[in-house]
Design an enzyme around this catalytic site. Structure first.
Site, PDB file in Angstrom:
ATOM      1  N   LYS A  89       0.970  -1.245  -0.269  1.00 32.17           N
ATOM      2  CA  LYS A  89       0.000   0.087  -0.201  1.00 32.17           C
ATOM      3  C   LYS A  89       1.202   1.418   0.284  1.00 32.17           C
ATOM      4  CE  LYS A  89      -3.630   1.744   2.901  1.00 32.17           C
ATOM      5  NZ  LYS A  89      -4.968   1.922   3.918  1.00 32.17           N
ATOM      6  N   SER A 164      -9.310   1.919   2.888  1.00 29.27           N
ATOM      7  CA  SER A 164      -9.221   3.039   2.270  1.00 29.27           C
ATOM      8  C   SER A 164      -8.271   2.031   1.314  1.00 29.27           C
ATOM      9  CB  SER A 164      -7.884   3.832   3.481  1.00 29.27           C
ATOM     10  OG  SER A 164      -7.344   3.446   4.015  1.00 29.27           O
ATOM     11  N   SER A 188      -9.947  -0.597   7.161  1.00 27.24           N
ATOM     12  CA  SER A 188      -8.983   0.106   5.944  1.00 27.24           C
ATOM     13  C   SER A 188      -8.956  -1.529   5.558  1.00 27.24           C
ATOM     14  CB  SER A 188      -8.434   0.761   5.852  1.00 27.24           C
ATOM     15  OG  SER A 188      -8.646   2.697   5.827  1.00 27.24           O
TER      16      SER A 188
END
Ligand code: GLN
Length: 490
Positions: A89, A164, A188
């Site tokens: 990420k 997210s 997330s």
């Protein structure tokens, strides 16, 4: 044209398991360099449709894969993740790769070091493919807050992948990586994993180092893995977990062999089902999928027990006060001087600060900075931030009381399945409210796993959240294995 209209493209593809890939690499049937090249080929082909990767780290991947192949050719023992293609990420830093955190304000920022989790993956032989799209500074539940465009859900391109860590979930669902890392502050990892039909892990606060993570809310932020199956997710957690001198909040608690522990049958465990998570607002199809998952647990010999967590009703305001307050402090460092973007059109220092922040941050990030600054301001601190910390304590104590009676607690991961792109982006409150089942464990510091648990009639994945007490990841994995093995259909 006509023939094109009949082609139904599917982007969903299950990655091979770590055990399969490892056997291929150890026996020389697959070379790590070819495996990586194959992944890059697939990424080139489908990333323009899904927008999962923000940048690729081909050179580093090539070097790492070649090292693995050299070891394999010599017959040397291979580390746990030898040759396994993994995505990261974009809120985690990797030396030599841009780190944007999904924000324009970090455009052009090149971090000079590796996050501890990146160092650990590399030491375990993983081949790091690139950086994954996410909501700006991990603020969001749909990946629509990324300055680099939304990610599409591989199951249905018109829907969000969740957020997210939308890129991290979609990458595994579409086999653009075998596993990925994401972060979870209020859901997330768990929510996007459930929207995309993959496994996601929220480690206990302190279980995994946050060094090299671009901070959102430091008392809540966690780093954790996504994978195509529970055992692989457990293996990944074993690799990245552990105390780190660079993160004072990382715990000295011993790291278990989570994968081996997850092999132990779950029969005999006591499972709590909280009333408050099956109340108003829960989609009926999600409810029925989760009930089938609970039936599977019962059939394995688990005892199912109703529990009550009444402070759940305060969880959303509590989370959004604590998270925004901490975010407003953490994001003060982005001033146009030290990192990334600087507004060109300023003739004084203070104008440069404000123009850089105004042009660099997106709308949701600005909203959070404003909310958080307000909650921390003199005169309001006790009423908002102080009160939120007190409620947080009550919530945590309530969970601990429940965990005195049960080994794990199961809930839906999200009250709704993946929604349509654009459906909620104009209504921040509706977006926040949908985090109801995930923010509680974040506030309480607990661990959790989300595992695919059937689907809706339209084929949208449903995820079951399995929460464990602090440092009881192994228990959560054991329960997840049962639900996974039940292979529940829609
Ligand atoms: N959706 C939540 C938020 O917007 C959680 C985000 C996260 O876990 N990073 O804050």
């Amino acid at each position: 044209m006509a023939s094109e209209a009949h082609t139904i493209e599917s982007f969903v593809e299950k990655p091979k398991t770590l055990a399969e890939l490892r056997a291929e690499i150890v026996e020389g049937r697959t070379k790590a360099v070819d495996l990586a090249a194959g992944y890059y080929e697939r990424i080139e082909k489908i990333n323009p449709r899904l927008n999962v990767y923000l940048s690729l780290t081909r050179e580093r991947a090539q070097e790492q894969a070649a090292r693995v192949d050299a070891l394999a050719a010599k017959g040397d023992p291979l580390p746990t993740l030898a040759g396994i293609p993994v995505g990261i990420k974009d809120v985690l830093v990797m030396k030599g790769a841009p780190a944007t955190a999904g924000s324009k304000i970090l455009k052009g920022y090149q971090p000079p070091y590796d996050a501890t989790v990146v160092t650990k993956l590399a030491a375990a032989g993983a081949v790091l493919l690139g950086k994954l799209n996410c909501d700006e500074f991990a603020m969001g539940s749909s990946n629509e807050n990324s300055a680099y465009g939304p990610v599409c859900n591989p199951v249905d391109l018109e829907r969000v992948p969740g957020g997210s860590s939308g890129g991290s979930a979609a990458a595994v669902a579409a086999n653009m990586a075998v596993a990925t890392l994401g972060t979870d502050t209020g859901g997330s990892i768990r929510q996007p994993a459930s929207f995309c039909g993959v496994v996601g892990v929220l480690p206990t606060y302190g279980r995994v180092s946050r060094y090299g993570l671009i901070a959102f809310a430091s008392s809540l932020d966690r780093v954790g893995p996504f994978a195509g199956n529970v055992r692989d997710a457990a293996t990944l957690l074993g690799v990245i977990a552990g105390q780190d001198a660079h993160d004072a909040t990382s715990s000295p608690a011993p790291v278990e062999d989570y994968a081996a522990a997850s092999d132990k049958l779950a029969g005999g465990l006591k499972i709590g089902v909280p009333d408050e998570y099956f109340a108003e607002g829960l989609d009926p199809e999600v409810r029925s999928a989760i009930e089938k998952g609970i039936d599977a647990l019962r059939a394995t010999g688990c005892t199912i027990k109703r529990v009550s967590l009444p402070h759940t009703r305060y969880a959303i305001p509590t989370y959004y006060l604590v998270a925004t307050a901490e975010a407003s402090a953490n994001l003060a460092r982005f001033d146009g001087v030290r990192y990334g973007y600087r507004s060109p059109a300023s003739d004084t220092l203070s104008a440069m600060y404000s123009h850089s922040r105004d042009e660099g941050f997106g709308a949701e990030v600005k909203r959070r900075i404003l909310l958080g600054t307000y909650a921390l301001s003199a005169g309001y601190y006790d009423a908002y931030y102080g009160k939120a910390q007190q409620v947080r304590r009550l919530l945590a104590e309530e969970f601990l009381r429940a965990f005195a009676e049960v080994d794990a607690i199961v809930t839906p991961t999200s009250p709704i399945p993946a929604f349509r792109l654009g459906e909620k982006s104009g209504d921040p409150l509706a977006m926040y409210l949908a985090d109801i089942y995930t923010v509680t464990a974040s506030l309480a510091g607990l661990c959790g796993v989300t595992v695919p648990c059937g689907a809706t009639a339209a084929g949208l994945p449903v995820g079951m959240q399995i929460l464990g007490a602090h440092f009881r990841e192994a228990t959560a994995f054991r329960v997840a294995r049962v639900v996974e093995a039940a292979q529940l259909q829609g």
